[in-house]
Design a protein around this motif. Structure first.
Motif, short mmCIF file in Angstrom:
data_model
loop_
_atom_site.label_atom_id
_atom_site.label_comp_id
_atom_site.label_asym_id
_atom_site.label_seq_id
_atom_site.Cartn_x
_atom_site.Cartn_y
_atom_site.Cartn_z
N LEU A 141 40.79 42.40 71.04
CA LEU A 141 40.55 42.02 69.65
C LEU A 141 41.68 41.34 68.85
CD1 LEU A 141 38.88 45.64 68.45
CD2 LEU A 141 37.84 43.16 68.84
N PRO A 171 33.85 40.29 66.54
CA PRO A 171 34.17 41.53 67.18
C PRO A 171 34.99 42.40 66.50
CG PRO A 171 34.16 39.47 68.56
CD PRO A 171 34.15 38.97 66.99
N TYR A 172 36.22 41.90 65.95
CA TYR A 172 36.88 42.73 65.03
C TYR A 172 36.51 43.49 64.05
CZ TYR A 172 41.17 43.71 62.31
OH TYR A 172 42.24 44.41 61.60
N ALA A 194 40.62 47.67 74.43
CA ALA A 194 39.66 47.02 73.26
C ALA A 194 40.73 46.35 72.16
CB ALA A 194 39.12 48.35 72.47
N TRP A 195 41.80 47.06 71.91
CA TRP A 195 42.62 46.54 70.75
C TRP A 195 43.42 45.13 71.36
CZ3 TRP A 195 42.11 46.48 66.18
CH2 TRP A 195 41.59 47.43 65.48
N PHE A 234 40.68 52.56 74.21
CA PHE A 234 41.32 52.10 73.14
C PHE A 234 42.32 50.72 73.38
CE2 PHE A 234 39.69 55.69 71.59
CZ PHE A 234 39.34 55.41 70.27
N TRP A 240 34.33 46.18 65.40
CA TRP A 240 35.17 47.51 65.94
C TRP A 240 35.82 48.30 64.48
CZ3 TRP A 240 35.88 49.86 70.51
CH2 TRP A 240 36.78 50.76 70.70
N PHE A 244 32.90 50.47 63.50
CA PHE A 244 32.82 51.82 64.25
C PHE A 244 33.88 52.57 64.11
CE2 PHE A 244 34.21 53.76 68.31
CZ PHE A 244 33.09 54.48 68.59
N ALA A 245 35.47 52.10 63.95
CA ALA A 245 36.58 52.78 63.65
C ALA A 245 36.55 53.31 62.34
CB ALA A 245 37.73 51.88 63.64
#
Length: 178
Positions: free
Chosen positions: A59, A142-143, A55-56, A52, A146, A149-150
């Protein structure tokens, strides 16, 4: 020459994310030493916790850079930049406040509703960025992926832990109860 505007635009969303994660510090642990989130049932496709942070960071950096391009393309804070940058700020606030709702308050269902509002705000922001210049919209893709997905993960956790969200029956104690 260092472009401090780009650096600031990239750091700003990351700093908000770092502050948001402070709500996860000091989580009350059960007698086994596990925090609330560790006790929840999660789907098998839940990413490992170490993923996480990186990834964040990626993003937030991408969306921060896109916001700089929008700002620059519109000539700063002008009439042309008001809508896209306001949408950007709004979705960032929703993004940063999801963590306290979900992790801080242990509100899985409210977190899901919060996430759905974030999804809508992020799509609106992405469209407005794209309308300024397509490259900025691409930086947001991409954000959006994600977030999808989140949102699925938040929904799955909510479904798997439904008793947490239901009223107590006959003095039952569920995860997250104090």
């Amino acid at each position: 020459m260092v472009n401090w505007g780009i650096i600031g635009a990239i750091l700003a969303p990351n700093m908000g994310g770092w502050v948001s994660t402070l709500t996860m510090r000091g989580q009350v642990k059960n007698p086994d030493g596990k925090a609330w989130y560790q006790l929840l049932k999660k789907p098998s496709w839940t990413p490992p916790p170490w993923l996480f942070g990186p990834a964040w960071t990626i993003l937030y950096s991408g969306m921060g850079y896109a916001s700089y391009i929008v700002y620059n393309e519109c000539g700063g804070f002008t009439d042309a930049s008001v809508l896209p940058l306001t949408l950007y700020g709004g979705q960032l606030i929703l993004n940063w406040t999801w963590t306290p709702v979900f992790f801080g308050w242990h509100k899985i269902g409210l977190g899901l509703l919060h996430m759905l509002a974030l999804d809508a705000a992020a799509v609106a922001c992405t469209v407005s960025f794209y309308n300024v210049t397509p490259n900025t919209g691409y930086f947001m893709v991409p954000y959006l992926a994600w977030l999808a997905f989140a949102t699925s993960l938040n929904y799955s956790i909510w479904v798997l832990n439904k008793p947490i969200n239901e009223k107590k029956r006959d003095g039952d104690k569920f995860i997250g109860d104090n």
